[in-house]
Design a protein around this motif. Sequence first.
Motif, PDB file in Angstrom:
ATOM      1  N   ILE A   1       0.857  -1.186   0.000  1.00  0.00           N
ATOM      2  CA  ILE A   1       0.000   0.000   0.000  1.00  0.00           C
ATOM      3  C   ILE A   1       0.896   1.240   0.000  1.00  0.00           C
ATOM      4  CG2 ILE A   1      -1.888   1.196   1.175  1.00  0.00           C
ATOM      5  CD1 ILE A   1      -2.184  -1.618   2.717  1.00  0.00           C
ATOM      6  N   ARG A   2       0.832   1.978  -1.105  1.00  0.00           N
ATOM      7  CA  ARG A   2       1.600   3.214  -1.222  1.00  0.00           C
ATOM      8  C   ARG A   2       0.681   4.428  -1.333  1.00  0.00           C
ATOM      9  NH1 ARG A   2       5.872   1.115  -5.663  1.00  0.00           N
ATOM     10  NH2 ARG A   2       3.930   0.486  -6.608  1.00  0.00           N
ATOM     11  N   ASN A   3      -0.585   4.172  -1.559  1.00  0.00           N
ATOM     12  CA  ASN A   3      -1.559   5.242  -1.725  1.00  0.00           C
ATOM     13  C   ASN A   3      -1.827   5.910  -0.379  1.00  0.00           C
ATOM     14  OD1 ASN A   3      -4.283   6.458  -1.722  1.00  0.00           O
ATOM     15  ND2 ASN A   3      -4.367   5.706  -3.832  1.00  0.00           N
ATOM     16  N   LYS A   4      -1.443   7.196  -0.281  1.00  0.00           N
ATOM     17  CA  LYS A   4      -1.569   7.937   0.987  1.00  0.00           C
ATOM     18  C   LYS A   4      -3.013   8.003   1.470  1.00  0.00           C
ATOM     19  CE  LYS A   4       2.499   9.156   2.183  1.00  0.00           C
ATOM     20  NZ  LYS A   4       3.037   8.464   3.329  1.00  0.00           N
ATOM     21  N   LYS A   5      -3.952   8.106   0.536  1.00  0.00           N
ATOM     22  CA  LYS A   5      -5.360   8.201   0.928  1.00  0.00           C
ATOM     23  C   LYS A   5      -5.826   6.894   1.572  1.00  0.00           C
ATOM     24  CE  LYS A   5      -9.927   9.444  -0.610  1.00  0.00           C
ATOM     25  NZ  LYS A   5     -10.799   9.900  -1.659  1.00  0.00           N
ATOM     26  N   ILE A   6      -5.406   5.774   1.018  1.00  0.00           N
ATOM     27  CA  ILE A   6      -5.786   4.474   1.601  1.00  0.00           C
ATOM     28  C   ILE A   6      -5.155   4.325   2.979  1.00  0.00           C
ATOM     29  CG2 ILE A   6      -5.565   1.967   1.384  1.00  0.00           C
ATOM     30  CD1 ILE A   6      -5.806   2.388  -1.677  1.00  0.00           C
ATOM     31  N   ILE A   7      -3.882   4.679   3.100  1.00  0.00           N
ATOM     32  CA  ILE A   7      -3.206   4.588   4.403  1.00  0.00           C
ATOM     33  C   ILE A   7      -3.905   5.495   5.412  1.00  0.00           C
ATOM     34  CG2 ILE A   7      -1.058   5.060   5.651  1.00  0.00           C
ATOM     35  CD1 ILE A   7       0.439   4.180   3.041  1.00  0.00           C
ATOM     36  N   GLN A   8      -4.277   6.691   4.999  1.00  0.00           N
ATOM     37  CA  GLN A   8      -4.971   7.623   5.900  1.00  0.00           C
ATOM     38  C   GLN A   8      -6.337   7.064   6.301  1.00  0.00           C
ATOM     39  OE1 GLN A   8      -3.532  10.343   7.227  1.00  0.00           O
ATOM     40  NE2 GLN A   8      -5.333  10.450   8.524  1.00  0.00           N
ATOM     41  N   ASN A   9      -7.058   6.474   5.347  1.00  0.00           N
ATOM     42  CA  ASN A   9      -8.356   5.859   5.663  1.00  0.00           C
ATOM     43  C   ASN A   9      -8.187   4.714   6.664  1.00  0.00           C
ATOM     44  OD1 ASN A   9      -9.795   7.585   3.992  1.00  0.00           O
ATOM     45  ND2 ASN A   9      -9.897   6.148   2.286  1.00  0.00           N
ATOM     46  N   MET A  10      -7.127   3.949   6.490  1.00  0.00           N
ATOM     47  CA  MET A  10      -6.855   2.856   7.438  1.00  0.00           C
ATOM     48  C   MET A  10      -6.612   3.421   8.836  1.00  0.00           C
ATOM     49  SD  MET A  10      -4.367   0.542   4.997  1.00  0.00           S
ATOM     50  CE  MET A  10      -3.783  -0.499   6.335  1.00  0.00           C
ATOM     51  N   ALA A  11      -5.790   4.468   8.914  1.00  0.00           N
ATOM     52  CA  ALA A  11      -5.473   5.073  10.214  1.00  0.00           C
ATOM     53  C   ALA A  11      -6.724   5.666  10.861  1.00  0.00           C
ATOM     54  CB  ALA A  11      -4.393   6.145  10.046  1.00  0.00           C
ATOM     55  N   GLU A  12      -7.546   6.340  10.076  1.00  0.00           N
ATOM     56  CA  GLU A  12      -8.789   6.906  10.615  1.00  0.00           C
ATOM     57  C   GLU A  12      -9.717   5.813  11.130  1.00  0.00           C
ATOM     58  OE1 GLU A  12     -10.302   9.318   7.411  1.00  0.00           O
ATOM     59  OE2 GLU A  12      -8.713  10.832   7.674  1.00  0.00           O
ATOM     60  N   THR A  13      -9.761   4.696  10.421  1.00  0.00           N
ATOM     61  CA  THR A  13     -10.593   3.576  10.837  1.00  0.00           C
ATOM     62  C   THR A  13     -10.122   3.021  12.174  1.00  0.00           C
ATOM     63  OG1 THR A  13     -11.118   3.006   8.548  1.00  0.00           O
ATOM     64  CG2 THR A  13     -11.350   1.249  10.182  1.00  0.00           C
ATOM     65  N   VAL A  14      -8.817   2.819  12.302  1.00  0.00           N
ATOM     66  CA  VAL A  14      -8.262   2.288  13.546  1.00  0.00           C
ATOM     67  C   VAL A  14      -8.498   3.286  14.685  1.00  0.00           C
ATOM     68  CG1 VAL A  14      -6.129   1.612  14.734  1.00  0.00           C
ATOM     69  CG2 VAL A  14      -6.563   0.819  12.397  1.00  0.00           C
ATOM     70  N   GLU A  15      -8.249   4.557  14.414  1.00  0.00           N
ATOM     71  CA  GLU A  15      -8.427   5.562  15.467  1.00  0.00           C
ATOM     72  C   GLU A  15      -9.879   5.626  15.933  1.00  0.00           C
ATOM     73  OE1 GLU A  15      -6.713   9.825  16.755  1.00  0.00           O
ATOM     74  OE2 GLU A  15      -7.012   9.542  14.604  1.00  0.00           O
ATOM     75  N   LYS A  16     -10.815   5.546  15.006  1.00  0.00           N
ATOM     76  CA  LYS A  16     -12.231   5.567  15.390  1.00  0.00           C
ATOM     77  C   LYS A  16     -12.563   4.375  16.287  1.00  0.00           C
ATOM     78  CE  LYS A  16     -16.972   5.328  13.727  1.00  0.00           C
ATOM     79  NZ  LYS A  16     -17.342   4.645  14.955  1.00  0.00           N
ATOM     80  N   LYS A  17     -12.061   3.199  15.924  1.00  0.00           N
ATOM     81  CA  LYS A  17     -12.332   2.007  16.734  1.00  0.00           C
ATOM     82  C   LYS A  17     -11.725   2.142  18.132  1.00  0.00           C
ATOM     83  CE  LYS A  17     -14.139  -1.328  15.458  1.00  0.00           C
ATOM     84  NZ  LYS A  17     -15.487  -1.832  15.486  1.00  0.00           N
ATOM     85  N   ILE A  18     -10.555   2.751  18.214  1.00  0.00           N
ATOM     86  CA  ILE A  18      -9.934   2.975  19.522  1.00  0.00           C
ATOM     87  C   ILE A  18     -10.774   3.966  20.328  1.00  0.00           C
ATOM     88  CG2 ILE A  18      -7.927   3.934  20.724  1.00  0.00           C
ATOM     89  CD1 ILE A  18      -6.218   2.809  18.383  1.00  0.00           C
TER      90      ILE A  18
END
Length: 183
Positions: free
Chosen positions: A26-43
Amino acid sequence: DVRSIIEAARLAPSAGNSQPWRFIAIRNKKIIQNMAETVEKKIMDLYPLINNEKDVKRLDNYKFYYLLFKDAPLVLAVIGEKSKTLFTKLNEKYNLNANYKGNIDPDILSIGACVENMLLAISSLEYGATWMTGPIRFAQEELEKLLEIKRQKEHLVSLVAIGKPASLKNMPPKKSIDELISY
């Protein structure tokens, strides 16, 4: 470099040569950011469930580690699958009563060897990396959906965030050899 890292990973030993892995680079910054936002929301969803201020503070301090991948230029998603080795098949077919305890999983051990090979290759290429399972604990289903992991037996097992380190970090303390070995 990505292909060299995956080459090292694919050559790792695995139970019954099952090779229960594949990878998504995964090199796409938007996908990585979406992943991080998803994890942060779950936390963040966990905070109302914790009624001890000390534990809330501990989670707050540790949240950083679950999101380390968010600024990485490359994240490798390690996808694992449940495999059946010859022994597993024979055990099921003939009821050999030879079961592992629940805490031993040959596929996860194999994937661990695979990731270790990746980390060694990453280091030899003079990159920095961190192997992460924490984000999966919080948001496995959501991350699998984001990464379009649809094969029936597959699951997201871990992430490996890779980049050029801004500075060298000291290794965290490790147990002494005497604490780990007995004769």
